[in-house]
Design a protein around this motif. Structure first.
Motif, short mmCIF file in Angstrom:
data_model
loop_
_atom_site.label_atom_id
_atom_site.label_comp_id
_atom_site.label_asym_id
_atom_site.label_seq_id
_atom_site.Cartn_x
_atom_site.Cartn_y
_atom_site.Cartn_z
N LYS A 283 0.90 -1.23 -0.08
CA LYS A 283 -0.07 0.04 0.02
C LYS A 283 0.74 1.26 0.21
O LYS A 283 0.51 2.26 -0.61
N ILE A 284 1.77 1.30 1.02
CA ILE A 284 2.92 2.42 0.87
C ILE A 284 3.44 2.60 -0.42
O ILE A 284 3.73 3.69 -0.96
N ASN A 285 3.96 1.45 -1.06
CA ASN A 285 4.48 1.72 -2.34
C ASN A 285 3.76 2.24 -3.20
O ASN A 285 4.01 3.03 -4.18
N ILE A 286 2.59 1.79 -3.38
CA ILE A 286 1.27 2.44 -4.27
C ILE A 286 1.02 3.79 -4.04
O ILE A 286 0.81 4.60 -5.02
N GLU A 287 1.05 4.42 -2.75
CA GLU A 287 0.75 5.49 -2.42
C GLU A 287 1.97 6.51 -3.19
O GLU A 287 1.51 7.50 -3.52
N ASN A 288 3.30 5.98 -2.95
CA ASN A 288 4.10 6.67 -3.25
C ASN A 288 4.17 6.93 -5.02
O ASN A 288 4.15 7.69 -5.26
N ILE A 289 3.56 5.76 -5.59
CA ILE A 289 3.51 5.86 -7.14
C ILE A 289 2.47 6.76 -7.22
O ILE A 289 2.62 7.68 -8.50
N LEU A 290 1.32 6.85 -6.75
CA LEU A 290 0.20 7.56 -6.90
C LEU A 290 0.77 9.44 -6.75
O LEU A 290 0.27 10.01 -7.42
N PHE A 291 1.58 9.45 -5.80
CA PHE A 291 2.10 10.70 -5.54
C PHE A 291 2.95 11.26 -6.77
O PHE A 291 3.03 12.48 -7.20
N THR A 292 3.77 10.25 -7.22
CA THR A 292 4.57 10.57 -8.57
C THR A 292 3.68 10.90 -9.54
O THR A 292 3.81 11.92 -10.36
N PHE A 293 2.51 10.26 -9.82
CA PHE A 293 1.63 10.58 -10.93
C PHE A 293 1.13 11.71 -10.78
O PHE A 293 0.91 12.83 -11.56
N LEU A 294 0.52 12.03 -9.30
CA LEU A 294 0.08 13.60 -9.33
C LEU A 294 0.94 14.76 -9.45
O LEU A 294 0.66 15.82 -9.44
N ASP A 295 2.12 14.35 -8.96
CA ASP A 295 3.31 15.50 -9.08
C ASP A 295 3.29 16.08 -10.55
O ASP A 295 3.45 16.96 -10.84
N ILE A 296 2.93 15.14 -11.61
CA ILE A 296 2.95 15.67 -12.94
C ILE A 296 1.47 15.90 -13.32
O ILE A 296 1.21 15.96 -14.55
N ASP A 297 0.59 16.04 -12.50
CA ASP A 297 -0.81 16.39 -12.91
C ASP A 297 -1.30 15.39 -13.57
O ASP A 297 -2.24 15.81 -14.66
N SER A 298 -0.98 14.08 -13.64
CA SER A 298 -1.49 13.09 -14.43
C SER A 298 -3.21 12.94 -14.06
O SER A 298 -3.57 12.57 -13.00
N PRO A 299 -4.03 13.01 -15.24
CA PRO A 299 -5.44 12.80 -14.91
C PRO A 299 -5.64 11.15 -14.35
O PRO A 299 -6.45 11.14 -13.45
N ILE A 300 -5.13 10.28 -14.94
CA ILE A 300 -5.54 9.02 -14.59
C ILE A 300 -5.19 8.93 -13.10
O ILE A 300 -5.45 7.99 -12.25
N ALA A 301 -3.91 9.46 -12.68
CA ALA A 301 -3.92 9.46 -11.08
C ALA A 301 -4.84 9.91 -10.17
O ALA A 301 -4.93 9.49 -9.21
N VAL A 302 -5.53 11.06 -10.60
CA VAL A 302 -6.57 11.67 -9.83
C VAL A 302 -7.60 10.62 -9.78
O VAL A 302 -8.21 10.20 -8.74
N GLU A 303 -8.11 9.85 -10.98
CA GLU A 303 -9.05 9.01 -10.94
C GLU A 303 -8.81 7.69 -10.06
O GLU A 303 -9.61 7.20 -9.38
#
Length: 811
Positions: free
Chosen positions: A377-397
């Motif tokens: 879970k922690i690893n995936i949250e870190n990946i999510l933050f990486t997506f969100l750092d570049i404003d990725s729409p798929i990361a928001v969803e």
């Protein structure tokens, strides 16, 4: 079906929950311990409301973490201060980035339109703003400049000019909190209060009030001597002890040699070093405001690591670590992610959700599986933050789905806030869903905060007329009223029901699958609130028909839960909900099965339908334990509920279950459970339960013959617990009598007996009154030991009172 479609189809829409809004002046935290600075608080309040010798500027000084801001905030919230000042303003100088930024905030707080002062040189701008304030209606105002050191660091001459200008305004009082001055303080300051470290007695009281450890007094005193009476350090250590399940002696060892351990984090029984423990934190957690305080504190202890090394581990540049702003822009995760990487990411999310469905509390491998799940879970949250750092729409969803109750485990508030930030910046259509999700995450974590988010989400949903938006609007509407009702606000239960009625009326007109599902959930909410069995059954039957048409197995299981079912059926439903990955409902099933049995046991023993929380106070615990001894599955159900609620991060639900479990366990197991429950109640609005849980913990201490440990707790508690009901205050005083008598402390016993007799006489219903009068006479006889006098009088044929009423509106 695409990989993304498969992921988003895993979790159907369900109703959600959250709570309360803030205000311009910060709210007092429920965990606030008010007794430690009573004299200083009275001094500040006296200065603020003194009309004979009013000061235009006063200051509260003291070292870092000494409690300046908290003390001034208490004073500002005092009713006499509220009555004196028509307007109260609070400016946190830590958030000021520029002097003009300060003036904009000041103008907004005081009520001056920005058009009334110019944006020229700072001095002119300040003069213009002061002139605009003078033109406002003449009312008494108080302005608090909190942590003024930060404004001084920006511009000393400007800060001195601000103090001089504001102090000259009629009927305005300026209150400053500051560590101190490098030179002479401004002459405008007419009164100072310098806070000193807490005495050992008050430091002990603060720690025990936050996290009671009655059997660890010697180790606690050693620990408190090492932190020099600084309240913030004491609160940090109490938090570490509770959340990391540490004994106080372990904290002493950490303070003496932090290389040996940190936060009690252990993997395979190997003790982790300070550096290894910090590395174990995901980068987001290292940037957390509270975590930075913890890391700084521990690094400053003997054998700690250097600041430069700590800065490297935390991941902040050297020149920013001393700042109080742990901003995410210092993170380095900015790589561009291609579609193949996104596919890998979605596979990880799907695997995590499916792994969650396989977790089973009570099985031998459950702890190991939870640890593995948490790491993923922690690893995936870190990946999510990486997506969100570049404003990725798929990361928001993806993050919105990741945070839903059917998927989330201990939902990250920082992740939820980041999703809102990106959705707002990119003006995404998902913004209302993001706001709703953050509000829900806040509710699931603490029951506090989030109502403002829901208001915004509801307003945005109302601008669209599609079925999904109507469902979202109604979910937020119901959610706000439910959160208020669960928060214990008087009269809010009826508002919750009315909101559910309104939602049913709106959603019954929708014909889409989303609309029908929302309608069915609104029916179940009404069934949950209904006190009429016939009405409830009709509502559940209507919802059942809708879910059957939708072929929604999860919804049908919800209908089974709200129907009249046997205890075994409820336990079986818990297993079903685990398959559906709804651990909250699974835990609720286990807790419901426990409550059903224990209430019937209490009814059979006492003839009254009372909560398990009262069995010690009304004196029926012993016969209940005799029945429970033949029902081992009863405690197992509650332990499974605790496992699931802990996994979900539902701290208050964990606290209630621990409290109820402790009521049925021997002292050796119960005392620690009470401590953890009391700590969590103290962090919430459920203060009744904090006081009552403390009283029940004292019952266990007395049962364990730990009278010396119970006495200091009871001496304080007897003055705090009265608002819970007279019976609790009376029981507190009775226990204090017993402890002093068992310790053969004649003089304290005499005083405790006299106070108990006074309370009994005030209650008007006191069948034990004569026995305590006999005890008082026996204690006057110096030839009789107090312990013998107690046994010969009070405990002879002793029966607990049950007639005195309680005041339990919160429950």
């Amino acid at each position: 079906m695409s990989l993304a479609s498969r992921f988003f189809s895993l979790i159907p829409s369900i109703f959600t929950y959250t709570t309360a809004e803030g205000s311009d002046v910060p709210e007092l935290h429920p965990q606030l311990v008010t007794r430690i600075r009573q004299q200083e608080l009275s001094s500040i309040i006296g200065e603020l409301i003194d009309h004979n010798q009013p000061h235009s500027c006063i200051a509260c000084t003291g070292g870092h973490g000494i409690g300046k801001s908290v003390l001034v905030l208490q004073a500002i919230h005092d009713p006499s201060v509220s009555a004196t000042f028509r307007r109260r303003c609070w400016i946190d100088c830590r958030i000021i980035t520029h002097t003009s930024n300060f003036l904009e905030i000041l103008a907004r707080e005081i009520g001056v339109p920005q058009t009334e002062f110019s944006t020229s040189a700072h001095e002119d701008q300040l003069e213009t703003l002061v002139a605009a304030i003078r033109r406002l209606a003449v009312v008494r105002r108080v302005i608090v400049l909190d942590d003024l050191d930060h404004l001084y660091a920006l511009d000393k001459s400007f800060t001195d000019a601000v103090i001089k200008a504001l102090s000259s305004i009629d009927k305005l009082v300026l209150v400053l909190t500051i560590i101190g001055w490098t030179s002479a303080p401004p002459p405008e300051i007419g009164w100072f209060l310098q806070l000193k470290p807490l005495s050992l007695e008050m430091a002990r009281y603060l720690f025990q009030s936050l996290y009671p450890v009655p059997l660890q007094r010697d180790a606690l005193d050693k620990l408190l001597v090492r932190v020099r009476g600084i309240p913030q350090y004491i609160m940090i250590l109490a938090d570490l002890a509770c959340r990391s399940r540490l004994q106080v002696k372990d904290l002493v060892r950490i303070v003496d040699d932090p290389q040996s351990n940190l936060l009690g984090t252990r993997i395979d029984h190997d003790v982790k070093s300070l550096e290894e423990s910090i590395r174990a934190y995901p980068p987001e957690d290292r940037l957390d405001h509270h975590a930075l305080y913890v890391f700084r504190f521990l690094a400053s202890l003997p054998s700690g690591i250097s600041q430069n090394r700590l800065q490297t581990l935390v991941g902040l540049p050297v020149d920013t670590f001393s700042s109080v702003y742990p901003l995410r822009e210092y993170a380095t995760r900015t790589s561009i992610l291609d579609f193949q990487t996104q596919d890998i990411f979605l596979k990880k999310l799907i695997a995590l959700i499916e792994m969650k469905g396989s977790l089973r509390p009570g099985t031998p491998d459950f702890p190991q599986n939870v640890q593995q799940f948490t790491e993923q879970k922690i690893n995936i949250e870190n990946i999510l933050f990486t997506f969100l750092d570049i404003d990725s729409p798929i990361a928001v969803e993806a993050a919105l789905q990741f945070l839903k109750p059917r998927c989330a485990v201990k939902p990250s508030l920082r992740l939820a806030a980041k999703v809102v930030e990106v959705a707002e910046r990119k003006r995404m259509h998902l913004l209302p869903y993001a706001l709703q999700t953050e509000g829900e995450a806040r509710y699931n974590s603490t029951y506090l905060g989030g109502a403002g988010l829901l208001v915004r989400a509801e307003a945005l949903f109302s601008n669209s007329k599609d079925d999904a938006s109507v469902v979202g609007e109604m979910e937020c509407h119901v959610l706000r009223t439910e959160s208020a009702a669960r928060g214990g606000v008087d009269g809010e239960q009826e508002d919750w029901k009315q909101a559910a009625e309104y939602a049913r009326a709106r959603l019954s007109t929708l014909s889409s699958e989303t609309g029908k599902r929302g309608h069915a959930h609104s029916l179940l909410t009404l069934a949950r609130l209904s006190k009429d069995t016939k009405e409830r059954n009709l509502l559940v039957a209507e919802a059942h028909t809708l879910f059957e048409d939708l072929k929604d197995g999860y919804g049908l299981s919800l209908c089974d839960f709200y129907s009249e079912t046997s205890v075994q059926s409820t336990v079986n439903l818990a297993l079903k909900f685990q398959v559906f990955r709804d651990f909250e409902m699974a835990a609720t099933c286990y807790k419901t099965a426990f409550n059903s049995i224990i209430l019937s046991v209490i009814q059979s023993v006492s003839g009254n339908s009372v909560s398990v929380e009262y069995i010690k106070v009304i004196g029926i615990r012993e016969p209940i334990l005799q029945v429970v001894a033949h029902l081992p599955q009863l405690l197992d159900w509650l332990k499974k509920a605790i496992d699931l609620y802990e996994l979900l991060g539902r701290d208050l639900d964990v606290a209630f279950c621990r409290y109820h479990l402790a009521q049925l366990l021997p002292p050796a197991k119960a005392i620690d459970l009470y401590s953890k429950a009391i700590y969590q109640f103290g962090c919430s609005a459920f203060t009744h339960h904090r006081e009552r849980g403390t009283l029940d913990q004292c019952y266990s201490l007395v049962e364990a013959e730990e009278y010396s440990a119970a006495v200091p707790i009871l001496e304080i508690l007897q003055h705090q617990i009265g608002y819970c009901g007279k019976i609790f205050q009376l029981r507190c005083k009775e226990l204090l009598v017993e402890c002093h008598c068992r310790l053969n402390a004649r003089r304290p016993a005499l005083q405790a007996v006299r106070e108990t007799i006074t309370t009994m006489e005030e209650s008007e219903v006191s069948p034990e009154l004569q026995k305590y009068k006999q005890l008082l006479n026996a204690l006057d006889d110096t030839n009789t030991l107090p312990s013998i006098a107690l046994c010969e009088t009070v405990h002879e044929g002793h029966a607990r009172l049950v007639e005195v009423g309680t005041n339990d509106d919160e429950e």
